[in-house]
Design a protein around this motif. Structure first.
Motif, mmCIF file in Angstrom:
data_model
loop_
_atom_site.group_PDB
_atom_site.id
_atom_site.type_symbol
_atom_site.label_atom_id
_atom_site.label_comp_id
_atom_site.label_asym_id
_atom_site.label_seq_id
_atom_site.Cartn_x
_atom_site.Cartn_y
_atom_site.Cartn_z
ATOM 1 N N PRO A 240 15.499 -26.967 -18.184
ATOM 2 C CA PRO A 240 14.961 -25.606 -18.052
ATOM 3 C C PRO A 240 13.499 -25.544 -17.648
ATOM 4 O O PRO A 240 13.007 -24.482 -17.267
ATOM 5 N N GLU A 241 12.778 -26.665 -17.727
ATOM 6 C CA GLU A 241 11.328 -26.646 -17.548
ATOM 7 C C GLU A 241 10.863 -26.036 -16.217
ATOM 8 O O GLU A 241 9.945 -25.202 -16.208
ATOM 9 N N PRO A 242 11.421 -26.428 -15.058
ATOM 10 C CA PRO A 242 10.920 -25.830 -13.808
ATOM 11 C C PRO A 242 11.057 -24.310 -13.773
ATOM 12 O O PRO A 242 10.127 -23.614 -13.345
ATOM 13 N N ALA A 243 12.179 -23.780 -14.240
ATOM 14 C CA ALA A 243 12.378 -22.329 -14.241
ATOM 15 C C ALA A 243 11.385 -21.644 -15.162
ATOM 16 O O ALA A 243 10.835 -20.579 -14.824
ATOM 17 N N LEU A 244 11.127 -22.230 -16.328
ATOM 18 C CA LEU A 244 10.170 -21.646 -17.271
ATOM 19 C C LEU A 244 8.766 -21.623 -16.687
ATOM 20 O O LEU A 244 8.050 -20.626 -16.788
ATOM 21 N N ARG A 245 8.359 -22.725 -16.068
ATOM 22 C CA ARG A 245 7.006 -22.780 -15.520
ATOM 23 C C ARG A 245 6.846 -21.795 -14.355
ATOM 24 O O ARG A 245 5.803 -21.142 -14.221
ATOM 25 N N ARG A 246 7.862 -21.692 -13.509
ATOM 26 C CA ARG A 246 7.773 -20.746 -12.390
ATOM 27 C C ARG A 246 7.645 -19.316 -12.905
ATOM 28 O O ARG A 246 6.869 -18.512 -12.379
#
Length: 236
Positions: free
Chosen positions: A126-132
């Motif tokens: 989930p990290e890339p979606a959260l950071r975006r």
């Protein structure tokens, strides 16, 4: 039906014997709290729809601080979020509920939120979606940052240089690494919101936590606490 808006439930809680107080994030009015009368009753038609991550068409009326929900229908099935991915979705909801001023329109942020949920529903990490989403949220809140130029010299950032972040100023070339410093390689990833390695993701998480802290305040996020049992039970 006139007055219908696309919206999502961020959170709900009991209100009186059969009703709910529902925090919504709507496309046109942003964040608001409505009373869903009779929503806890056994025969309620909206009970199943008033859940997080279900795209809704909703309508409410009333000029006071607590409008009455007059219509709610699901546009589709809820987006499938499970396990740590579910906690990530709850984190997005909690951040929105905490940082957005009520009755303030954020139509572009609404689309960013919808896209983030769709990305989470298909993600293993989930990290890339959260950071975006965090970076988009900061931009919509007016927290503009130039990731591509040194605030001191105006020169484009260099991949191998280290830059110190200074709030309300930007990134300045520095020879002393700290929690406030980032490499040019990391800054370019933040600018594009594309993260190709773990180093870039860790830097993005570090930056968004620093930048969101003034908006979130000192009170711990409940959704972050949900991750702790998972971490404790995992391999050491």
């Amino acid at each position: 039906m006139e007055g219908l808006q696309r919206c999502f439930v961020l959170h709900s809680r009991p209100y009186s014997e059969t009703s709910l107080l529902v925090d919504l994030f709507s496309e046109k009015e942003g964040r608001l709290t409505v009373i869903a009368k009779g929503a806890r009753a056994k025969r309620s038609r909206v009970k199943g729809a008033l859940q997080p991550f279900i795209p809704l068409l909703g309508k409410w009326s009333g000029r006071g601080s607590l409008p009455i929900l007059t219509h709610a229908e699901a546009l589709s099935l809820g987006l499938p979020l499970f396990g740590p991915i579910l906690y990530s979705g709850l984190y997005l909801n909690e951040v929105l509920a905490r940082v957005l001023a009520p009755h303030t329109s954020y139509p572009e942020l609404f689309l960013d939120y919808l896209n983030a949920l769709r990305e989470l529903a298909q993600a293993n990490n989930p990290e890339p979606a959260l950071r975006r989403f965090e970076l988009a949220l900061l931009e919509h809140l007016g927290y503009g940052v130039d990731f591509l130029h040194c605030a001191g010299s105006g020169e484009p950032v260099s991949d191998t240089m280290t830059y110190l972040y200074r709030e309300q100023l930007g990134f300045i070339a520095s020879l002393k690494p700290s929690q406030w410093s980032f490499t040019g390689h990391q800054l370019k990833a933040l600018a594009s919101r594309e993260f190709t390695d773990r180093d870039q993701l860790q830097a993005a998480k570090r930056f968004t936590r620093l930048a969101l802290k003034p908006y979130l305040g000192s009170k711990p996020l409940k959704s972050r606490e949900l991750f702790l049992p998972q971490r404790r039970s995992g391999p050491s």
